[in-house]
Structure formats: C-alpha cells, structure tokens
Design a protein around this motif. Sequence first.
Motif, PDB file in Angstrom:
ATOM      1  N   GLU A 184      26.471  40.344  34.518  1.00 12.82           N
ATOM      2  CA  GLU A 184      25.598  39.513  33.688  1.00 12.82           C
ATOM      3  C   GLU A 184      25.118  40.271  32.460  1.00 12.82           C
ATOM      4  OE1 GLU A 184      22.402  38.030  35.995  1.00 12.82           O
ATOM      5  OE2 GLU A 184      23.649  36.795  37.310  1.00 12.82           O
ATOM      6  N   ASN A 185      25.164  41.609  32.543  1.00 15.13           N
ATOM      7  CA  ASN A 185      24.594  42.423  31.465  1.00 15.13           C
ATOM      8  C   ASN A 185      25.572  43.498  30.986  1.00 15.13           C
ATOM      9  OD1 ASN A 185      24.578  43.718  33.915  1.00 15.13           O
ATOM     10  ND2 ASN A 185      22.594  44.672  33.644  1.00 15.13           N
TER      11      ASN A 185
ATOM     12  N   GLU B 149      14.711  34.014  42.142  1.00 10.67           N
ATOM     13  CA  GLU B 149      14.206  34.361  40.812  1.00 10.67           C
ATOM     14  C   GLU B 149      14.721  35.719  40.335  1.00 10.67           C
ATOM     15  OE1 GLU B 149       9.951  32.140  40.374  1.00 10.67           O
ATOM     16  OE2 GLU B 149       9.998  33.938  41.630  1.00 10.67           O
ATOM     17  N   TYR B 150      15.311  36.495  41.242  1.00 10.01           N
ATOM     18  CA  TYR B 150      15.890  37.789  40.879  1.00 10.01           C
ATOM     19  C   TYR B 150      17.250  37.532  40.224  1.00 10.01           C
ATOM     20  CZ  TYR B 150      17.860  42.497  41.687  1.00 10.01           C
ATOM     21  OH  TYR B 150      18.455  43.732  41.539  1.00 10.01           O
ATOM     22  N   LYS B 151      17.418  37.933  38.977  1.00  8.35           N
ATOM     23  CA  LYS B 151      18.571  37.525  38.176  1.00  8.35           C
ATOM     24  C   LYS B 151      19.760  38.470  38.278  1.00  8.35           C
ATOM     25  CE  LYS B 151      16.187  34.070  36.654  1.00  8.35           C
ATOM     26  NZ  LYS B 151      16.451  32.716  37.172  1.00  8.35           N
ATOM     27  N   GLU B 152      19.759  39.404  39.195  1.00  8.97           N
ATOM     28  CA  GLU B 152      20.869  40.334  39.330  1.00  8.97           C
ATOM     29  C   GLU B 152      21.436  40.271  40.743  1.00  8.97           C
ATOM     30  OE1 GLU B 152      19.656  44.231  38.157  1.00  8.97           O
ATOM     31  OE2 GLU B 152      19.421  43.708  36.057  1.00  8.97           O
TER      32      GLU B 152
ATOM     33  N   GLY C  48      20.835  37.489  43.263  1.00 12.42           N
ATOM     34  CA  GLY C  48      19.524  37.293  43.864  1.00 12.42           C
ATOM     35  C   GLY C  48      19.311  38.055  45.152  1.00 12.42           C
TER      36      GLY C  48
ATOM     37  N   THR D 113      10.813  36.740  27.999  1.00 10.67           N
ATOM     38  CA  THR D 113      11.216  36.255  29.320  1.00 10.67           C
ATOM     39  C   THR D 113      11.236  37.430  30.287  1.00 10.67           C
ATOM     40  OG1 THR D 113      13.577  36.558  28.848  1.00 10.67           O
ATOM     41  CG2 THR D 113      12.608  34.410  28.332  1.00 10.67           C
TER      42      THR D 113
ATOM     43  N   PHE E 252      11.739  38.494  34.844  1.00  7.61           N
ATOM     44  CA  PHE E 252      11.967  38.065  36.223  1.00  7.61           C
ATOM     45  C   PHE E 252      11.601  39.211  37.163  1.00  7.61           C
ATOM     46  CE2 PHE E 252      16.042  39.762  34.745  1.00  7.61           C
ATOM     47  CZ  PHE E 252      16.386  40.647  35.767  1.00  7.61           C
TER      48      PHE E 252
ATOM     49  N   ASP F 133      11.883  42.007  39.923  1.00  4.79           N
ATOM     50  CA  ASP F 133      12.979  42.892  40.314  1.00  4.79           C
ATOM     51  C   ASP F 133      12.492  43.781  41.458  1.00  4.79           C
ATOM     52  OD1 ASP F 133      14.919  44.798  40.611  1.00  4.79           O
ATOM     53  OD2 ASP F 133      15.144  45.240  38.495  1.00  4.79           O
TER      54      ASP F 133
END
Length: 461
Positions: free
Chosen positions: A176-177, A370-373, A376, A416, A418, A420
């Motif tokens: 994602e990154n 809600e954890y974006k990596e 989740g 923004t 989230f 972690d």
Amino acid sequence: MSLAHLIDLPDLPENLRLRCRIGSGAAGSCFLATDITDQALALKIVSEKWEERELESIRALRKIPSHPALAQILGSGKLSDGRFYYTMELADNAGTETEYQADTLAYRMKNRVIPLPEILQIISAVASGAEHLHRHGVFHGDIKPENILFVNGSPKLCDFGTLSSGHSGTAGFYPENPVSGADRDCYALGMTLYCAWSGRDASSFPDPPDSYDPKEWRRVRKIYLQACNPAVRHRFSSASALIAALNEVAQPRRHVFTRKRLLITGTLFLLLILFSGVAVLFFRTKEEPRTPQQQQSFSPFFITYNPRDFVTEDNEEEYEARKQQELHEIWRRGSEEWIQKHPKAIKELAEYGVTITLTPDGQLEIHDPEYKENGGIYRTHSDWYFSISGKRYLEVKRWMRKNPGEIEKMKTDGITFFPDPEDGLEYTDTRNGLQGVGSLSDLLAYWKDGPLFYLKKKLQP
C-alpha cells in the motif's frame, strides 16, 4: 490444428503464422505462432487502450542488456489494421501435442506441490532478473506466479506491460505504501514466494497451509514476512538483499562441531571434572578442620558449559526445532494466560471493533479494520498490552470513539490518521505529504501547531 475458435483473426506479416490462441486479457491477446524457420514463439497483439504503455515498456526493455531470467523480446511491429504487436520467447509446453499449455509457476502450483528447494531456486533466479532491471533504472511492476514462465526449464519473468509506468499491477502483490519500483518488486517476489510455498492465494497471507513441515516453515517464513512487511523500514532494501536471504535459507550454515570434535570436547570435559575432584580432595586433606561457619561459607567448584557447544551437524535441525518449539510453547502459555486474566481488556477492544485470536505458534493476532496495513492484522505477544505501543494504541482507539467530530475537523484540515498497534498511530498531512508515527499527543500537537512544531520537535537533541 484448427483455428475456427478464434475470433477476429489478425492479418499477420508474411514471416509469421498463427497456430492457436494461448491467452487473452484487458491488455490484449496472446497467440502461439511460428516464424519462417518454423521456430515457435509467443505473439501478443496489444489492445488499443494499452498500446502506448506497452510500446513504451518494450522500448525501455530493449534499451538494456539481455538477462537469462528475463523473457527475450524477439520482434515487434504493426499489423495491417494498425494494432501493435510483439513476439517473445515461448514458454515450454506443459500440455499435450495437440493442446498447448504454457508452463508457468502458476500452472505448476495448481498441479503439484513444489519442493521448497525448487521454489527458492525459482524466486532467486527471477529476483536476479528484477535486480538487473533495477540496475538500469526500470522495474517490472507486476511480478506474480502467472508472469513467471519456464523456457527450456529455466524460470523467466515475462509480461512487461507495466515496466515503465508502474501504475498497474495485481492486487495483493504490491504494498500500500511503495517507496520505489524496487521496493514494489521485492514485495511482489516475497508474496510470490509465500503463494508458491503455501499453495494459498495472496489474500491468505501470512497464514501457513493446513499441513506443513515446521522446519520448512521456520526457514521460509522469515523471508516472506520481511519482504511483505507493512512497514517500509523493515522490508528488503533491494533485490540483492532478498537474493542473499534466499541463498542463506537455501544453504543454511551448519555448526562447525563434527563427531570427532564432539568426542574430543567430551573427553576433555570429563578429564577436567576428574582433575577438579582430585584437586579438591587433595587440598582438603592438607587444610585444618573447618568451623561450622566456614563450612557454611564453602562454595564447591562447579564447571559450567553451554549446551549449544555440543550441537553437531547431525542434530543441528533437531536442536533448532526443539528450541523453536519451546519458544512457541512459552508464547502460547503467556498468550493463553493473558486472555484468561484480561476479559475486560478483550471486551473493551471488542467495543472498538477489535478482535484478538490465538495463532498456532502462540502469538496474539489483533484484527482491526481501522488498521490500514497488513490487511488489518497485527501479530504480537502478551506483553504488548502493557507496552508503550499498546498503551498508545488503546489511547488512540478510546479517543477516536469519543471524538468523531474532531476527526472530521482533522480531515477537513487535510490530516488523516489510523491506529497502529505497532507505533500507536500513523498520520498523513495531505497538504504537504508529511507522514509520521507516534502517540495521540504527537498528532494533536501537530494538528494544533503544524509542520513547524513537528520539525522543531524532531530536530531537538
């Protein structure tokens, strides 16, 4: 071979003859063709929408030297109707004489269990091809089992349609990154390694298969977990680093102790014990009688040794397996004890949409949408809840539940974030691209005081 099943047959140049269609997709159709020497090759006719991108990629590829792990482009041109085409090496036929089936890693994965040494050799080979691309300033962009074919038994990367742009790819095979094309390719190689070994899809990462050899799992998991780590700083920095790790796993170093050295070491150890006992008895016969106080303070002479010194080439894997098993048992007991003693914590997390499960190796697996990596999912141990990271994470989850209005204000201001579990939280300022990790207080201070505060804080000794 009949061509009746083909639709919209292309009008090829005189030096090429169509044999059959072997694949199709959004980017175009691929055919098995032969040239005037009757050499079989793969011919791809590119869709108009993809023409500019694929043409740019082929140009970039043909500017760099060839490599044995990259499928060779043999020719290119325009058909009479204006469509762009190119020819390349044809994959070996894994089918029959009448039905061609391209021999790819994806095909092998579907039809048999591939031994780990073979998987490591394949991934290492195509990683060297990716490294060759990276050294010349380009990257593949869509490495996956379907794009690893075998020519004369040797693995090669193919399908270079994303070579120069990097804007496309296959879900699950890119992070994602991504910070670079090389980072993206290394991630894809790690995911390909996971899929080939586990027999599972990328969506199942990092779960092991239903049945597996624990020794193999320990050897290979550290590679794909590092390659696909959600945190950029923990991933492989280059294809060279990934290849080195693969080679180390393929040829694990053995302990230097042999049977002969073990025998010598054991003999010397026994002689040392015997000599020490004789010496103690000899000197005690010479000394004066000891008082009760002196007898209590007497400390016998002990010889200590490290059991690791007696590991041999024959029992190295057994020792490592036992040590790993003991470690997993410690994790499991700690995790089970934590789950039993902290029902309130588990209930509170559940109220925030977080679930905790116990993995087969004794870790706590945190599922937070809600954890974006990492899909989740975060894996940790029972001491996480009381660590700084755990406390920061819980603080963020509690604050988010109580302050939805503040969150919307942040978004309006271009910030923004989230939660972690590893760092507490991660945030991004979309106005300037600035990213950070830390605590809730860091985030609120940044929101209030802006980038200058952030930079001032980071520059403080």
